[in-house]
Motif scaffolding. Structure first.
Motif, PDB file in Angstrom:
ATOM      1  N   VAL A   1     137.454  42.591 -33.632  1.00  0.00           N
ATOM      2  CA  VAL A   1     137.279  43.295 -34.906  1.00  0.00           C
ATOM      3  C   VAL A   1     138.267  44.449 -35.003  1.00  0.00           C
ATOM      4  O   VAL A   1     138.868  44.700 -36.060  1.00  0.00           O
TER       5      VAL A   1
ATOM      6  N   TYR B   1     128.399  51.764 -44.849  1.00  0.00           N
ATOM      7  CA  TYR B   1     129.281  51.320 -43.767  1.00  0.00           C
ATOM      8  C   TYR B   1     128.390  50.796 -42.653  1.00  0.00           C
ATOM      9  O   TYR B   1     127.479  51.471 -42.195  1.00  0.00           O
ATOM     10  N   GLY B   2     128.672  49.563 -42.228  1.00  0.00           N
ATOM     11  CA  GLY B   2     127.812  48.926 -41.248  1.00  0.00           C
ATOM     12  C   GLY B   2     126.855  47.981 -41.925  1.00  0.00           C
ATOM     13  O   GLY B   2     126.897  47.787 -43.143  1.00  0.00           O
TER      14      GLY B   2
ATOM     15  N   PHE C   1     128.694  44.456 -35.787  1.00  0.00           N
ATOM     16  CA  PHE C   1     130.004  43.829 -35.949  1.00  0.00           C
ATOM     17  C   PHE C   1     129.891  42.577 -36.811  1.00  0.00           C
ATOM     18  O   PHE C   1     128.832  41.954 -36.899  1.00  0.00           O
ATOM     19  N   ALA C   2     130.999  42.217 -37.413  1.00  0.00           N
ATOM     20  CA  ALA C   2     131.009  41.113 -38.382  1.00  0.00           C
ATOM     21  C   ALA C   2     130.672  39.793 -37.704  1.00  0.00           C
ATOM     22  O   ALA C   2     131.024  39.558 -36.544  1.00  0.00           O
TER      23      ALA C   2
ATOM     24  N   LEU D   1     135.460  48.712 -39.459  1.00  0.00           N
ATOM     25  CA  LEU D   1     134.421  48.126 -40.297  1.00  0.00           C
ATOM     26  C   LEU D   1     134.610  48.573 -41.743  1.00  0.00           C
ATOM     27  O   LEU D   1     135.015  49.703 -42.013  1.00  0.00           O
ATOM     28  N   ARG D   2     134.270  47.684 -42.628  1.00  0.00           N
ATOM     29  CA  ARG D   2     134.530  47.900 -44.060  1.00  0.00           C
ATOM     30  C   ARG D   2     133.263  48.348 -44.774  1.00  0.00           C
ATOM     31  O   ARG D   2     132.175  47.789 -44.562  1.00  0.00           O
TER      32      ARG D   2
ATOM     33  N   SER E   1     133.518  43.395 -42.840  1.00  0.00           N
ATOM     34  CA  SER E   1     132.179  43.774 -43.269  1.00  0.00           C
ATOM     35  C   SER E   1     131.136  43.213 -42.299  1.00  0.00           C
ATOM     36  O   SER E   1     131.193  42.039 -41.917  1.00  0.00           O
ATOM     37  N   SER E   2     130.160  44.060 -41.943  1.00  0.00           N
ATOM     38  CA  SER E   2     129.067  43.616 -41.077  1.00  0.00           C
ATOM     39  C   SER E   2     128.164  42.609 -41.767  1.00  0.00           C
ATOM     40  O   SER E   2     127.502  41.809 -41.100  1.00  0.00           O
TER      41      SER E   2
ATOM     42  N   ALA F   1     133.160  53.962 -38.921  1.00  0.00           N
ATOM     43  CA  ALA F   1     133.581  52.654 -39.413  1.00  0.00           C
ATOM     44  C   ALA F   1     135.099  52.498 -39.329  1.00  0.00           C
ATOM     45  O   ALA F   1     135.605  51.417 -39.009  1.00  0.00           O
TER      46      ALA F   1
END
Length: 1565
Positions: free
Chosen positions: A564, A512-513, A536-537, A499-500, A572-573, A494
C-alpha cells in the motif's frame, strides 16, 4: 466488522445492574476482596485435614477433577478446601449435612435416599437442600474487631426477613450453635463483600453452605440455597446443581461420629450438643517443651528477611491495565520507563494467555460449571464474550448477518476466515501505533490460539457508545467526525500509510481509514482508537482466483501495508465494500486498488522470485525499489485452474487425514483405573505466552550459503529454520502476502531455496490440519484434558516421520479429497508444479521432514521433552511420540510494542553493565542476544518503526564494541548499516546512527585492518549522514556520541592506573581511536562550506572529552596519523582533566598543546621521549619548549592544576627534568616515579615543597635512604606509599627509611614495600603503627610471623588486602592461620607466603584458612604448592559436612609455580563461579598420576574449555609457542588480557602479530 468496544463497556455496566438483588457487589475493590478471602481461607486451613481414602465408601462414583476432599479437625464433615490464590476465577462450593444425634428422627434431605443407622452419618456433597437447616456460626464472626472483648454482634436486622449482618475478623476461635432461623451476611471490615449462609433450626442435623469465588473481580459473595456464579466481575445467583466442575455426587460414611461416650461439649445449654470444632480437652500437667510449635502466624512466619518486604504495595496496585499503560507511555524515555512498560505489557500478555486458555478449555462445559462465565455484550462480530481482570475476551467466530449470509464465509460459516480478520487487528494497530502522535491512544491487545480456537483479548477502556467522535459504531447508520483535531491527525496518518480519504455512510462523511474504525474521547480525556482490522485496502481477488466479482474476502484478504505504501495513488480502506456511498469517485477508488493488485501479481511476485533465484542477499534486495507502475493498466494474471479456486472449510480440513492410519480415539487407560479425569498442570513459564516468532533469533541470511553447516544437528536445523523466517520477512518486505507462498515456491528454480519454501508450505498446511482436528476433537469429546490433543499431534508426527515409505504413501501422492496434495493446492494455490502433482511423486521427497516437524513445533508452540528433542534432531529414525510431547501450548500474538519495550529496557541495561569491568563479555553478549531477539520480533510486527530500527541498530553497535575480533566487529557494523539503509527513513536519529556507524567502521578499518582507503571512504559517508542529522535536530547525536567518545560521567570515570581492569582499558582505547577518527574527519574530510552544521558541531563535542587514558600514535599508521596530527587532537580537547601519553615522542608542538590544557589534573607519561626540535619550526618557538625541564616547568607552574603526576618507563627523564622547578610540586598530591632516571637529588630537592603529597610511588634502583627518608620525614599526611626497588640485592633502602615510614604510617591506608632490605622487626614496627591500614603488600621482603603479631597489636579491623608472597618462610602453618583468623579481618585479597612445614600440614592449614575467610576475592597460593592434594582434601572435608562454601566469592586465583592437573583446576573453577582471572605462571602441568608433563595442543584445548569465562590469563614463564596461544584463545572468547612475560618462545614480533589478530586483547610481554 468487530464488535463495538463501547458496546462491550457499556453493556458490562448493564449486566452489573441486572445482577441479583441479594448479591452484594463492589467494583474496583480487588485488594479488599483478596484480604477478605485470605482471612476466610486462613480460617478454613486451620480447621481442615486431608480426608483418608479409607473413609470413602466403595460405592463412590468416579469423581472428576475435584481434587482431594478434607474433613474438619475433630469433625466428621468432609469438605473441599478453599481455592488456591494463584488459580484465577476458581469457583468452589461445598454443602454438607451432619447428623450428630443418633437418636434423632430428623434426617437430612440430602441423605433421604441413603440408608441410615444410629452410629453412621451419611453426608451428601453439593446437594440442594430441601428444607431450611441449621448451621453453626463461629462466635467471632458475630463481632466486629472493635467489639471483640464484649463479644456482642453488631446486628443490622430486617424486620421482615430477620436478616442480620456480621463482621469477619482475620482469625478463628470457635463455632457456636444458633437455634433461630436467620439469614446471615458475613462482612469483613476491609471489604463490603459478603458471605451469605442460610440457617434454620434443627436439633439433630446441620447443613452448612459456603461458596468461594476468588478472582480478579470486584465481588466476593456467597448465597444459599443457591450457589454463586461469576459473570464478568459480578455475582449472579443460579440454581444449585448436582454437578460442579464435573464432580459426581457421592456419599461419605463417617466412622467417627461423635456420641455421648466422648463427653459431648455443652455450652450454656441443658440440651447437650457436640461441637466438632470445640477443643474439649487440655493436658494441664504437661509443661515440657517437646519442640512442637503450632501457635504461629503464617504471615509473619514466612516473612523472610533475606527476601525483603513483600507487603509493599505497588503504586499501580489499584489501577487497571489501560490506566497504567497510558501513564507509562507519557513518561520521558528512560530505563525505568521501559522496564515498567515491559513489565505491564508482559503481565497483560501472561494474564490474557492464562485466562484465555481457561476460557477455551471450558468452552463446552455447562454455564454453571464454568469458572469464568460468558456475558452477552452484543456486537456485530458475534462470539461469546467474557470479562476477567479488566480484560475483555471474545471468541473469534463467523457471524450470520442474515439467514444464509455469513460475515466472512458468505453462504456458509467460516471461523477460519474470521480468525484471519482478527489477525489483521494486530497488524493494523501496530502500524497505527508507530505512526500516530501522542494524541491518539491504543489499547493493550492480544490474540490467543488454543486447541483450534482463537480468542481476542483487549484491555477495557473508559469509553462507551456515547463517547465516539470519529467513525461508526453501528454499521454505518451513524458516521461521526466531531473533533477537528482528531480529523487532522487521521489525515496526517493516512498520508504516511498512503490511505485515501473518502465519503462514508448515508451522510457521506469524509473519513480517512475504514468506515467502521472508531475513535472515542474517553472519560479520562484521552482519545482511544479501536477496530483496526480493515485499515489497509482489500485486494482485488478476481485477478488471482479468476472469479468475475469480489466476494466476502474483502473483509479478511487485505493488501500488505508495504505494498500500500508503494502505490502511486493513495488507496481506500473501503474499496469494493458497502461502506462506500455510490459516489462517482468510488469507481476511481476501486480502480486504484485493482491496479495495485495487478501489479502485485504481474511485477512484484515475478521480480521477487528472480531475486531469490539469482541468490542475491536478501538484505540488499530489500533496498531495491521493485515497484514501477507501468503506463498501461492492462496487467492480467493467469487464472487458477478449476480445482484451485475451491476453498476448504474446517470440517473438510479436519477430515483431510481420513485416509491415514492416524490412530484410534484417544483414551487414557490410567484414567479408567483411577476413576477420574486428569488435568495437566499448566507451566508458568513466560515462553508459553509468546508466539514462536518472538522466540527465534534472526541471522544474516545469504541464499548462496544455504544448506547444511558443520555445526551440531540442533544448531544446523535452528539455522535453517531461521533462514525460513528471514525469507518470509523478505517477501513481506516486498509487499507479498503469505497466501502467495505457493506461487513463489512453484516459480523458484534454486533447489535449496525451493526446498525451504516447500517445507514452509507443508508446515502451514499441517498447522491448519492440526488446529482443525483439535477444534473438532474439543467439540466432540468436550474434554478438558490435554491428552487428546497431544495424541493428535503425535499421530501427525508419525505420518510425517515414519521411515516406512509404503505406509501412508497414498496420502502423500494422490490428489483427491482427504489427501495432502488436494489440501495443499487449495490452501496455497499453484504451490505444486504439473510434475509434482503426478501420482508417482511423494511430497516427502521435496522437503526435509525433520525441518518440517521443527517448523510445526515452532508454529504451534509444542513443547517436546528436551532429551527426546535432541534425539529427534540427531537420529534420523527417531519419531516423536505421545510421551515425548509435554504440552500443546497456546500461541499468542500481541502488540509489537511489547517486544519493543522489553528489548529497549534490555538495551538500557546492557549499555549500563557494559561499563562495568566485573561483568564478563559473554554476559553482555547474552543480554544483547535477548535484546536483539525482542527488537527483531518487534521489527517483524512493525517493519517501518524508526525507533525500533534505531534501537536494533544500536544493539549491533554495542555488539561491535564487545566483539572478540575486529572482523566480527566489522560485520556487526555492516549489519547495522544495512538495517538503517533498509528503513528508508530520513529521521534525524536514523541519519545520526548511520553517520556514527560509518565513523566506527572507519576506526576499525584504520586501527585494526590498517586500510587507509576504506578509512577515508567511510568518513566521507559519515560526513553526509551526520550533516543531515544535525540539520534536522541539533541534539540528534547526543546519546550516541557519549557512548562512542571518551566522555565520562561520575559513574564511569576512570581515574585509577594501578590494577585497572583490562576490559575497561580496551573500551577506553576504542573510544580514543574513535576520537582520532572524528578529529581526522574534522581536519581532513569536511569543510565549513560543504558541511557547515557538522563543522560547527564537532568542536563542541571535542570540548566534552574529559579523560584520555591511553593516547598513542601507532607506528603502523604513521602515513595517516603521526606526530603532526597529535596537536590537532590535543588542541580540541580543551576541557580534559586526565591525560596519559604512551609510547610516543613528544615534540615541542605537542608539548605546547598539552600546556594549553588548563583543566588538566592528572598527567601520565609512559615510555616517551622528548624531541628537542622539529623540522619547519622557528627557532623562537623551539626555544620555548624544547626540553623536559622547560615542559615540566610550565606544566607545574602556577596556573595549571596538576595534582597527580605519573612518569613510567621513561629513562630519558632524569634529574635535569626538574632542576630549578621544584617549587612546582606545591600543589601535587600524587607522584609516581617508575622506571625513570630520577635519583635522590630530585627527592631531596622537592621535599620542602611537596607538602601536600598524599600518595607516593617510587619504583626503581636509583633511590636510596637519603632521598626516600628525606621525602617521608617532611611534615605531610601520607595515605598510600609504594616503594619497590625491583632487586633486593641492589636495594639501598634500609633502616633509615623504615623508621621514617613507621613514624608517618599512622594515617596510611595502603603500604606496598617490595624488594626492600627491612628486617622482620622493622616491618613489624611499621605494621604496628599503621592502625588504619587497609592494604598491605610485603612481597619479596623479610616479613615473617612478626608481621602477624604487628597486625594483632591493633586488630587490623580495616584490612582487606594482604600480600606476603615470597616473604620469609613460615615454619608453623597452624600458628599463621590461627593468628590471621584471630584478628578476624575482612580479607578480600590474600597472597600467601612459603610454608616449610610438612606438606600435609600445609594443606590442612590452608583448607582451614579458606574456610574461615569466606569473603576472599583474590588468592595466591605459595610457590611449590600442591593444588592436587589441596583439592582432594578439601573435597574429603566437605563430604564430612560443611555449610560454608570456600572460595565462592573468588574472582582472581593465582597458582603460579604450583603443581596442578586438569581435574584440580576444574574443581577450583567450579568452587569459584565468579572467577575472572587465573595465573598459571611457571606452573607445573601434571597428568592424572601426578607426573609433570609439557602441555601440548590437546591438553591446552582441554584447559581452554575450563577457562571459557575468564577475562585475564597469566602464562608467563611457560614454554608456549604462538600456536599454543592461538589454541588457547580459540577456546577462551572472554579473555581480554594475557600475560606472556619471560617466555623464551614468544618474541616481540610474535606479540605484534597477536595484537593485530586479537586487537581486543592486551598482551603483556
Amino acid at each position: 466488522m468487530e464488535p463495538n468496544s463501547n458496546n462491550i463497556n457499556n453493556q458490562t455496566n448493564t449486566s452489573i445492574d441486572n445482577s441479583n438483588s441479594t448479591t452484594n457487589s463492589n467494583n474496583n475493590n480487588n485488594n479488599n476482596i483478596d484480604r477478605s478471602f485470605s482471612d476466610i481461607r486462613s480460617y478454613w486451613h486451620s480447621k481442615i485435614i486431608p480426608q483418608k481414602p479409607d473413609d470413602l465408601t466403595t460405592s463412590l462414583a468416579p469423581y472428576r477433577k475435584g481434587g482431594p476432599r478434607f474433613i474438619l479437625k475433630d469433625s466428621t464433615v468432609p469438605v473441599k478446601p478453599p481455592p488456591p490464590t494463584d488459580y484465577p476465577s476458581a469457583f468452589y462450593s461445598t454443602v454438607y449435612s451432619s447428623n450428630s444425634n443418633s437418636n434423632s428422627n430428623t434426617t437430612s434431605p440430602s441423605s433421604s435416599s441413603s440408608s441410615s443407622s444410629n452410629n453412621n452419618n451419611n453426608i451428601n456433597l453439593l446437594a440442594t437442600p430441601q428444607t431450611p437447616t441449621t448451621t453453626s456460626i463461629p462466635t467471632f464472626l458475630t463481632s466486629p474487631p472493635q467489639q471483640q472483648q464484649q463479644q456482642q454482634p453488631q446486628v443490622q436486622q430486617d424486620s421482615t426477613t430477620n436478616n442480620k449482618s456480621f463482621y469477619i475478623p482475620s482469625s478463628a476461635e470457635s463455632l457456636d450453635n444458633h437455634n433461630n432461623t436467620t439469614q446471615h451476611s458475613f462482612y469483613h471490615p476491609s471489604s463490603s463483600s459478603s458471605v451469605s449462609s442460610s440457617i434454620a433450626p434443627s436439633a439433630s442435623s446441620t447443613t452448612y453452605t459456603m461458596s468461594y469465588n476468588h478472582t480478579f473481580s470486584d465481588v466476593y459473595s456467597t448465597t444459599s440455597p443457591t450457589s454463586s456464579s461469576y459473570i464478568g466481575g459480578n455475582v449472579h445467583n443460579i440454581a444449585a446443581s448436582d454437578e460442579y466442575f464435573g464432580d459426581n455426587i457421592y456419599t461419605v460414611n463417617n466412622k467417627y461420629t461423635a456420641s455421648n461416650s466422648y463427653g459431648a461439649y455443652s455450652s450454656g445449654s441443658s440440651n447437650s450438643s457436640y461441637d466438632a470444632n470445640q477443643v474439649n480437652y487440655q493436658n494441664e500437667n504437661r509443661t515440657q517443651d517437646l519442640g512442637y510449635y503450632d501457635d504461629y502466624d503464617e504471615q509473619h512466619l514466612f516473612n523472610v528477611s533475606a527476601l525483603g518486604d513483600s507487603t509493599n504495595e505497588s503504586e499501580y496496585i489499584n489501577r487497571n491495565w489501560n490506566d497504567i499503560f497510558q501513564t507509562l507511555l507519557d513518561l520521558p524515555c528512560s530505563e525505568k520507563k521501559y522496564k515498567s512498560l515491559s513489565n505491564i505489557a508482559s503481565d497483560f500478555v501472561y494474564c490474557a494467555d492464562t485466562f484465555g486458555k481457561i476460557i477455551i478449555s471450558e468452552l463446552h462445559l455447562p454455564i454453571e460449571s464454568k469458572s469464568i462465565k460468558p456475558l452477552d455484550l452484543g456486537g456485530v462480530g458475534g462470539g461469546l464474550k467474557y470479562i476477567v481482570s479488566d480484560i475483555i475476551f471474545k471468541f473469534v467466530v463467523d457471524t450470520e448477518l442474515l439467514p444464509g449470509l455469513w460475515m466472512y464465509g458468505h453462504v456458509k460459516r467460516s471461523d477460519e476466515k474470521a480468525q484471519k480478520s482478527a489477525s489483521l487487528e494486530i497488524k493494523g494497530i501496530n502500524f497505527l501505533m508507530e505512526n500516530a502522535s501522542e494524541l491518539l491512544r491504543f489499547p493493550l491487545m492480544a490474540i490467543i490460539d488454543y486447541r483450534g480456537y482463537r480468542l481476542l483479548a483487549i484491555a477495557r477502556l473508559p469509553i462507551n457508545k456515547n463517547t465516539i467522535v470519529y467513525g461508526s459504531h453501528d454499521g454505518g447508520a451513524t458516521v461521526h467526525d466531531k473533533d477537528p483535531e482528531v480529523s487532522k491527525e487521521m489525515e496526517r496518518i493516512a498520508k504516511i500509510l498512503n490511505l485515501r480519504g473518502h465519503k462514508v455512510g448515508r451522510q457521506g462523511v469524509h473519513l480517512y481509514g475504514p468506515g467502521d474504525i472508531e475513535i472515542h474521547k474517553g472519560s479520562d480525556g484521552r482519545y482511544y482508537m479501536i477496530d483496526f482490522a480493515r485499515l489497509f485496502a482489500p485486494e482485488f481477488s478476481p485477478i488471482f482466483n479468476g472469479k468475475k466479482e469480489v466476494g466476502r474476502e474483502i473483509f479478511y484478504a487485505m493488501l500488505r501495508p508495504e505494498l500500500v505504501a508503494k502505490s502511486p495513488k493513495p488507496l481506500s480502506s473501503d474499496a469494493f465494500s458497502g461502506w462506500q456511498t455510490n459516489d462517482p469517485e468510488d469507481e476511481s477508488i476501486n480502480q486504484d486498488v485493482i491496479a495495485i493488485s495487478e501489479h502485485l501479481h504481474k511485477v512484484i511476485i515475478p521480480e521477487t522470485i528472480a531475486i531469490i533465484d539469482t541468490s542475491l542477499k536478501v538484505d540488499e534486495a530489500i533496498e531495491q525499489d521493485a515497484f514501477k507502475v507501468p503506463d498501461d493498466g492492462g496487467w492480467n494474471s493467469k487464472p487458477l485452474g478449476k480445482d484451485e479456486r475451491v476453498t476448504l472449510d474446517d470440517e473438510e480440513l479436519a477430515n483431510s487425514t481420513a485416509s491415514l492410519d492416524i490412530g484410534s480415539e484417544w483414551t487414557d487407560t490410567n484414567q479408567q483405573e483411577r476413576g477420574q479425569n486428569t488435568v495437566p498442570t499448566q507451566k508458568t513459564s513466560s515462553s508459553s505466552s509468546t508466539s514462536t516468532s518472538s522466540q527465534t533469533h534472526e541471522i544474516e541470511f545469504v541464499i548462496n550459503s544455504l544448506g547444511y553447516t558443520k555445526n551440531s544437528p540442533e544448531r544446523d536445523y535452528r539455522q535453517r529454520s531461521n533462514e525460513i523466517i528471514k525469507l518470509i520477512n523478505f517477501i513481506h518486505s516486498r509487499g507479498i502476502n503469505l497466501r502467495y507462498l505457493g506461487v513463489i515456491c512453484r516459480g523458484l528454480t534454486n533447489r535449496n531455496v525451493r526446498n525451504l519454501f516447500m517445507t514452509e508450505v507443508v508446515a502451514r498446511c499441517w498447522k491448519r490440519i492440526i488446529r482443525s482436528r483439535c477444534r473438532l476433537k474439543m467439540d466432540s469429546c468436550k474434554m478438558v484434558s490435554e491428552g487428546p490433543y497431544k495424541q493428535i499431534v503425535a499421530d501427525c508426527f508419525n505420518v510425517i516421520l515414519n521411515t516406512n515409505r509404503t505406509k501412508n504413501r497414498d496420502f502423500w501422492t494422490l490428489n483427491k479429497p482427504g489427501y495432502f496434495k488436494y489440501i495443499a493446492v487449495r490452501l496455497f494455490p499453484r504451490c505444486l508444479s504439473d510434475s509434482d502433482r503426478m501420482p508417482e511423486v511423494d511430497i516427502r521427497s521435496l522437503i526435509d521432514c525433520r525441518l518440517l516437524v521443527l517448523r510445526i513445533i515452532q508454529i504451534l508452540n509444542i513443547r517436546i521433552n528436551s532429551e527426546a528433542y535432541k534425539q529427534f534432531l540427531s537420529n534420523p529414525n527417531y519419531i516423536i511420540t505421545f510421551n515425548d510431547i509435554e504440552e500443546v501450548a497456546s500461541t499468542v500474538k500481541y502488540l509489537g510494542i511489547v517486544d519493543y519495550t522489553i528489548g529497549t529496557g534490555m538495551m538500557y541495561e546492557t549499555a549500563r553493565i557494559n561499563n562495568s569491568s566485573r561483568v564478563p563479555p559473554l554476559e553482555v553478549n547474552r543480554w544483547l542476544d535477548q535484546a536483539q531477539a525482542k527488537l527483531q520480533a518487534a521489527l517483524r510486527s512493525m517493519p517501518k518503526n524508526l525507533r525500533n530500527i534505531a534501537r536494533l541498530a544500536t544493539s549491533y553497535l554495542l555488539r561491535a564494541n564487545v566483539s572478540s575480533g575486529y572482523l566480527d566487529a566489522i560485520e556487526q557494523l555492516k549489519t547495522a548499516l544495512r538495517l538503517l539503509r533498509q528503513s528508508g527513513g530520513n529521521d534525524h536519529d536514523i541519519m545520526g546512527l548511520r553517520g556514527m556507524t560509518h565513523v566506527k567502521l572507519a576506526t576499525f578499518y584504520l586501527f585494526y585492518a590498517h586500510s587507509g582507503s576504506k578509512f577515508i571512504k567511510e568518513l566521507r559517508e559519515a560526513s553526509n549522514s551526520l550533516e543531515q542529522s544535525l540539520k534536522l535536530n541539533p541534539l540528534a547525536l547526543s546519546e550516541v556520541v557519549v557512548q562512542s567518545l571518551p566522555i565520562y560521567t561520575v559513574n564511569n570515570a576512570c581515574n585509577a592506573y594501578i590494577g585497572k581492569p583490562a576490559r575497561s582499558l580496551y573500551n577506553d582505547t576504542r573510544r580514543i581511536n574513535e576520537l582520532f577518527s572524528m578529529v581526522y574527519l574534522y581536519e581532513k574530510v569536511i569543510s565549513p562550506l560543504d558541511h557547515p552544521t557538522l563543522y560547527a558541531y564537532l568542536p563542541k563535542v571535542f570540548a566534552q572529552v574529559n579523560q584520555i587514558v591511553y593516547f598513542t600514535l601507532p607506528h603502523a599508521l604513521s602515513g595517516i596519523i603521526n606526530s603532526s596530527f597529535a596537536p590537532s587532537i590535543l588542541n580540541g580537547i580543551t576541557n580534559i582533566d586526565l591525560l596519559s601519553l604512551n609510547d610516543m615522542v613528544i615534540t615541542p608542538t605537542i608539548a605546547r598543546s598539552i600546556l594549553s590544557l588548563k583543566r588538566l589534573e592528572t598527567f601520565k607519561l609512559q615510555n616517551v621521549k622528548f624531541l628537542d626540535g622539529e623540522q619547519g619550526e622557528t627557532a623562537a618557538a623551539a626555544e620555548q619548549v624544547s626540553t623536559f625541564n622547560q615542559f615540566f616547568g610550565k606544566l607545574l607552574a602556577e596556573g595549571h592544576g596538576i595534582t597527580s603526576l605519573h612518569l613510567v618507563d621513561s629513562p630519558s627523564i632524569n634529574d635535569k627534568a626538574f632542576d630549578g622547578i621544584y617549587e612546582g610540586f606545591n600543589g601535587v598530591k600524587e607522584i609516581e616515579f617508575n622506571g625513570t632516571s630520577l635519583t635522590d637529588a630530585t627527592l631531596v630537592a622537592m621535599a620542602p615543597y611537596a607538602k601536600k603529597l598524599e600518595i607516593i610511588s617510587l619504583v626503581g634502583t636509583t633511590f636510596s635512604d637519603e632521598g626516600v627518608a628525606t621525602l617521608l620525614e617532611a611534615p605531610r599526611q601520607i595515605t598510600q606509599l609504594i616503594i619497590n626497588t625491583l632487586d633486593k640485592k641492589k636495594s639501598n633502602i634500609g633502616e633509615k627509611t623504615a623508621k621514617a615510614i613507621a613514624k608517618s604510617s599512622l594515617g596510611m591506608r595502603q603500604i606496598q614495600l617490595n624488594h626492600v632490605n627491612f628486617s622482620a622487626e622493622e616491618i613489624s614496627d611499621i605494621i604496628k603503627s599503621a592502625q588504619g591500614i587497609e592494604k598491605i603488600d610485603l612481597s619479596h621482603t623479610n616479613s615473617n610471623l612478626l608481621t602477624m603479631e604487628g597486625l594483632e597489636y591493633h586488630g587490623a579491623e580495616h584490612l582487606t588486602h594482604l600480600n606476603l608472597h615470597d616473604t620469609g618462610d613460615i615454619a608453623n602453618v597452624e600458628d599463621f592461620v590461627e593468628m590471621l583468623c584471630n584478628i578476624q579481618p575482612r580479607l578480600k585479597s590474600l597472597k600467601l607466603p612459603r610454608f616449610v612445614s610438612e606438606p600435609f600440614n600445609n594443606t590442612c592449614g590452608l583448607i582451614q584458612l579458606v574456610r574461615r575467610l569466606t569473603d576472599l576475592e583474590d588468592i595466591q597460593f605459595p610457590a611449590g604448592f600442591n593444588v592436587i592434594d589441596f583439592v582432594r582434601q578439601l573435597g574429603e572435608k566437605s563430604e564430612r559436612g560443611d555449610f560454608e562454601r570456600p572460595l565462592h566469592e573468588l574472582r582472581s586465583l593465582d597458582v603460579s609455580e604450583s603443581f596442578f592437573d586438569k581435574d584440580s583446576l576444574q574443581t577450583l573453577i567450579d568452587l569459584s563461579p565468579n572467577l575472572t582471572n587465573l595465573a598459571l605462571a611457571g606452573g607445573n602441568f601434571c597428568d592424572s598420576n601426578g607426573n609433570i608433563i609439557i602441555p601440548d595442543d590437546t591438553l591446552l584445548i582441554q584447559f581452554g574449555l575450563l577457562l571459557f569465562n575468564l577475562h585475564e590469563l597469566d602464562f608467563s614463564r611457560n614454554q608456549f609457542e604462538r600456536r599454543n596461544v592461538v589454541c588457547l584463545l580459540s577456546r577462551c572468547p572472554s579473555v581480554r588480557t594475557m600475560h606472556l612475560k619471560d617466555n623464551p618462545l614468544i618474541t616481540p614480533t610474535t606479540i605484534q602479530e597477536l595484537r593485530k589478530d586479537y586487537p581486543h586483547i592486551l598482551f603483556n610481554h
